[in-house]
Design a protein around this motif. Structure first.
Motif, PDB file in Angstrom:
ATOM      1  N   HIS A   1      -2.436  11.088  -3.684  1.00 21.47           N
ATOM      2  CA  HIS A   1      -1.071  10.988  -3.249  1.00 21.47           C
ATOM      3  C   HIS A   1      -0.237  12.098  -4.178  1.00 21.47           C
ATOM      4  O   HIS A   1      -0.290  12.389  -5.430  1.00 21.47           O
ATOM      5  CB  HIS A   1      -0.445   9.590  -3.814  1.00 21.47           C
ATOM      6  CG  HIS A   1       0.872   9.349  -3.277  1.00 21.47           C
ATOM      7  ND1 HIS A   1       1.856   9.975  -3.436  1.00 21.47           N
ATOM      8  CD2 HIS A   1       1.013   8.604  -2.043  1.00 21.47           C
ATOM      9  CE1 HIS A   1       3.102   9.227  -2.582  1.00 21.47           C
ATOM     10  NE2 HIS A   1       2.341   8.653  -1.687  1.00 21.47           N
TER      11      HIS A   1
ATOM     12  N   GLU B   1      -6.424   6.556  -2.318  1.00 26.23           N
ATOM     13  CA  GLU B   1      -5.060   6.764  -1.970  1.00 26.23           C
ATOM     14  C   GLU B   1      -4.396   7.481  -3.163  1.00 26.23           C
ATOM     15  O   GLU B   1      -3.576   8.437  -2.955  1.00 26.23           O
ATOM     16  CB  GLU B   1      -4.586   5.632  -1.269  1.00 26.23           C
ATOM     17  CG  GLU B   1      -5.210   5.335   0.042  1.00 26.23           C
ATOM     18  CD  GLU B   1      -5.155   3.780   0.521  1.00 26.23           C
ATOM     19  OE1 GLU B   1      -4.975   3.753   1.734  1.00 26.23           O
ATOM     20  OE2 GLU B   1      -4.507   2.897  -0.508  1.00 26.23           O
ATOM     21  N   LEU B   2      -4.343   6.777  -4.392  1.00 30.39           N
ATOM     22  CA  LEU B   2      -3.795   7.147  -5.378  1.00 30.39           C
ATOM     23  C   LEU B   2      -4.062   8.539  -5.817  1.00 30.39           C
ATOM     24  O   LEU B   2      -3.283   9.305  -6.213  1.00 30.39           O
ATOM     25  CB  LEU B   2      -4.077   6.514  -6.583  1.00 30.39           C
ATOM     26  CG  LEU B   2      -3.032   5.176  -7.114  1.00 30.39           C
ATOM     27  CD1 LEU B   2      -3.397   4.365  -8.260  1.00 30.39           C
ATOM     28  CD2 LEU B   2      -1.527   5.791  -7.539  1.00 30.39           C
TER      29      LEU B   2
ATOM     30  N   LEU C   1      -2.593  -0.370  -3.389  1.00 31.43           N
ATOM     31  CA  LEU C   1      -2.943   1.089  -2.944  1.00 31.43           C
ATOM     32  C   LEU C   1      -4.288   1.365  -3.572  1.00 31.43           C
ATOM     33  O   LEU C   1      -4.529   0.883  -4.722  1.00 31.43           O
ATOM     34  CB  LEU C   1      -1.896   1.976  -3.651  1.00 31.43           C
ATOM     35  CG  LEU C   1      -1.817   3.053  -3.091  1.00 31.43           C
ATOM     36  CD1 LEU C   1      -0.933   3.518  -1.877  1.00 31.43           C
ATOM     37  CD2 LEU C   1      -0.918   3.978  -3.898  1.00 31.43           C
ATOM     38  N   THR C   2      -5.272   1.962  -2.805  1.00 35.56           N
ATOM     39  CA  THR C   2      -6.743   2.001  -3.535  1.00 35.56           C
ATOM     40  C   THR C   2      -6.448   3.334  -4.392  1.00 35.56           C
ATOM     41  O   THR C   2      -5.854   4.107  -4.438  1.00 35.56           O
ATOM     42  CB  THR C   2      -7.687   2.436  -2.337  1.00 35.56           C
ATOM     43  OG1 THR C   2      -7.326   3.514  -1.998  1.00 35.56           O
ATOM     44  CG2 THR C   2      -7.810   1.311  -1.393  1.00 35.56           C
TER      45      THR C   2
ATOM     46  N   ARG D   1       0.721  -1.201   0.000  1.00 37.41           N
ATOM     47  CA  ARG D   1      -0.091  -0.051   0.079  1.00 37.41           C
ATOM     48  C   ARG D   1       0.855   1.113   0.053  1.00 37.41           C
ATOM     49  O   ARG D   1       0.441   2.477   0.304  1.00 37.41           O
ATOM     50  CB  ARG D   1      -1.021   0.090   1.198  1.00 37.41           C
ATOM     51  CG  ARG D   1      -1.961  -1.093   1.086  1.00 37.41           C
ATOM     52  CD  ARG D   1      -2.917  -1.155   2.088  1.00 37.41           C
ATOM     53  NE  ARG D   1      -4.057   0.083   1.561  1.00 37.41           N
ATOM     54  CZ  ARG D   1      -5.315   0.054   2.043  1.00 37.41           C
ATOM     55  NH1 ARG D   1      -5.720  -0.687   2.949  1.00 37.41           N
ATOM     56  NH2 ARG D   1      -5.874   1.171   1.815  1.00 37.41           N
ATOM     57  N   ARG D   2       2.102   1.059  -0.643  1.00 39.99           N
ATOM     58  CA  ARG D   2       3.090   2.130  -0.610  1.00 39.99           C
ATOM     59  C   ARG D   2       3.074   2.996  -1.927  1.00 39.99           C
ATOM     60  O   ARG D   2       3.061   2.092  -2.938  1.00 39.99           O
ATOM     61  CB  ARG D   2       4.506   2.047  -0.106  1.00 39.99           C
ATOM     62  CG  ARG D   2       4.454   1.456   1.308  1.00 39.99           C
ATOM     63  CD  ARG D   2       5.807   1.078   1.492  1.00 39.99           C
ATOM     64  NE  ARG D   2       6.048   0.604   2.751  1.00 39.99           N
ATOM     65  CZ  ARG D   2       6.716  -0.538   2.884  1.00 39.99           C
ATOM     66  NH1 ARG D   2       7.434  -1.277   2.152  1.00 39.99           N
ATOM     67  NH2 ARG D   2       6.907  -1.140   4.322  1.00 39.99           N
ATOM     68  N   LEU D   3       3.251   3.954  -2.051  1.00 37.81           N
ATOM     69  CA  LEU D   3       3.679   4.714  -3.514  1.00 37.81           C
ATOM     70  C   LEU D   3       4.823   5.268  -3.311  1.00 37.81           C
ATOM     71  O   LEU D   3       5.006   6.408  -2.443  1.00 37.81           O
ATOM     72  CB  LEU D   3       2.765   5.652  -4.089  1.00 37.81           C
ATOM     73  CG  LEU D   3       2.816   5.950  -5.483  1.00 37.81           C
ATOM     74  CD1 LEU D   3       1.624   6.876  -5.958  1.00 37.81           C
ATOM     75  CD2 LEU D   3       3.922   6.304  -6.113  1.00 37.81           C
TER      76      LEU D   3
ATOM     77  N   THR E   1      -8.207  -1.247  -6.652  1.00 41.71           N
ATOM     78  CA  THR E   1      -6.912  -0.765  -6.801  1.00 41.71           C
ATOM     79  C   THR E   1      -6.190  -0.780  -7.971  1.00 41.71           C
ATOM     80  O   THR E   1      -6.846  -1.492  -9.024  1.00 41.71           O
ATOM     81  CB  THR E   1      -6.142  -1.881  -5.788  1.00 41.71           C
ATOM     82  OG1 THR E   1      -6.098  -2.939  -6.478  1.00 41.71           O
ATOM     83  CG2 THR E   1      -6.650  -1.888  -4.415  1.00 41.71           C
TER      84      THR E   1
END
Ligand SMILES: Cc1cc2nc3c(=O)[nH]c(=O)nc-3n(C[C@H](O)[C@H](O)[C@H](O)COP(=O)(O)OP(=O)(O)OC[C@H]3O[C@@H](n4cnc5c(N)ncnc54)[C@H](O)[C@@H]3O)c2cc1C
Length: 274
Positions: free
Chosen positions: A74, A70-71, A66-67, A51-53, A98
């Protein structure tokens, strides 16, 4: 047999996958519309590593779970991806859906996958015992709904090259403005340096079984002055005319092809000038 697994780290997920057949479940927005599921679910949404970018010198490294929500929030997510993601469904779906699920689902209509294609992204797959494969996205697919992912592997990250993402065009043609699945979709990247075409990339979604990306056609324009590229434009469009073979579907193939070529023409004329 357990009904479901919900590991909190990647190792736990891989251990579970190596012990029995499981179905990876990211946001569930594709899985939940299917009637039957042949194995228990492996929930991925509690795994921090997915779940990281982040970024390295060359790539954005987008965690598979990552949903979309969230994207979209970000700071590292590139505008082309945010635009494509904004066109997906409605907030409720974007809250859990995702990019990894979109790529792994292997639909040629996937709006996020289209951006991964045009950017020539790589996918990082990790299997039992930590065995890792990094593949160009085009090699990830075997056909509609089919990937080379082994039952013991997870899609862990999408590695999206950063270099050419700034100059882009994204276009989704659907039946309505919102909540529409693509009838045809297009993504293009373009850059010129000192009056010379430095990069061109085009990709078409919802046309064939897999997103269509033909770098060899785009390369016809690379390294040309803008005048030379403008003179070559019709040749490139004629090559795309031959290359695109839309499958028969509810929306007539001829119409979809015409739309694709119009989108490509529009993109080239907007980029190179007419
Ligand atoms: C109402 C509605 C509207 C929609 N509109 C659009 C749209 O406009 N555009 C669009 O592109 N899509 C759309 N979709 C489809 C869906 O939302 C997307 O494809 C979404 O990105 C799927 O992500 P997910 O996390 O929900 O995947 P999931 O449903 O969890 O998984 C999808 C598939 O990928 C596999 N998988 C997921 N993650 C991994 C992983 N890390 N490793 C290995 N395999 C994995 C799963 O096992 C499953 O086979 C829509 C869906 C709904 C229900």
């Amino acid at each position: 047999m357990v009904n479901a697994y919900a590991p909190t780290n990647l190792q736990g997920a891989l251990d579970a996958l190596s012990s029995e057949r499981l179905i990876p479940y990211a946001g569930g927005t594709d899985l939940m519309v299917k009637e039957r599921h042949a194995a228990p679910f492996l929930f991925l949404n509690r795994i921090e590593e997915l779940r990281r970018l982040t970024e390295d010198a060359e790539h954005l490294r987008i965690g598979a779970a990552l949903t979309y929500r969230e994207l979209l929030r970000h700071p590292l997510a590139p505008p082309i991806l945010k635009e494509a993601v904004s066109s997906i469904a409605a907030p409720a779906v974007r809250n859990t859906g995702t990019l990894g699920g979109n790529v792994a689902n292997a639909s040629p209509k996937g709006d996020g996958a289209l951006v991964c294609f045009v950017a020539d992204s790589l996918v990082r797959l990790v299997g039992a015992g930590g065995a890792e494969r990094v593949l160009p996205i085009a090699e990830f697919y075997e056909g509609r709904g089919r990937t080379v992912l082994r039952p013991d592997e997870l899609l862990v990250e999408i590695l999206m090259p950063k270099r050419w993402l700034a100059g882009y065009r994204y276009c989704k043609v659907g039946a309505r403005k919102a909540l529409a699945i693509s009838r045809v979709s297009f993504a293009g990247l373009y850059a010129a340096e000192d009056g010379v075409v430095a990069h061109v990339a085009m990709a078409f979604g919802a046309v064939e079984d897999v997103v269509v990306r033909r770098p060899e056609l785009d390369r016809l324009l690379v390294g040309r002055t803008l005048d030379e590229a403008r003179a070559l434009k019709e040749e490139v469009l004629a090559a795309w005319d031959k290359a695109l073979v839309p499958l028969k579907g509810r929306v007539p193939a001829e119409y979809r092809k015409r739309v694709c070529l119009n989108l490509a023409r529009d993109f080239l004329e907007g980029s190179l000038g007419t």
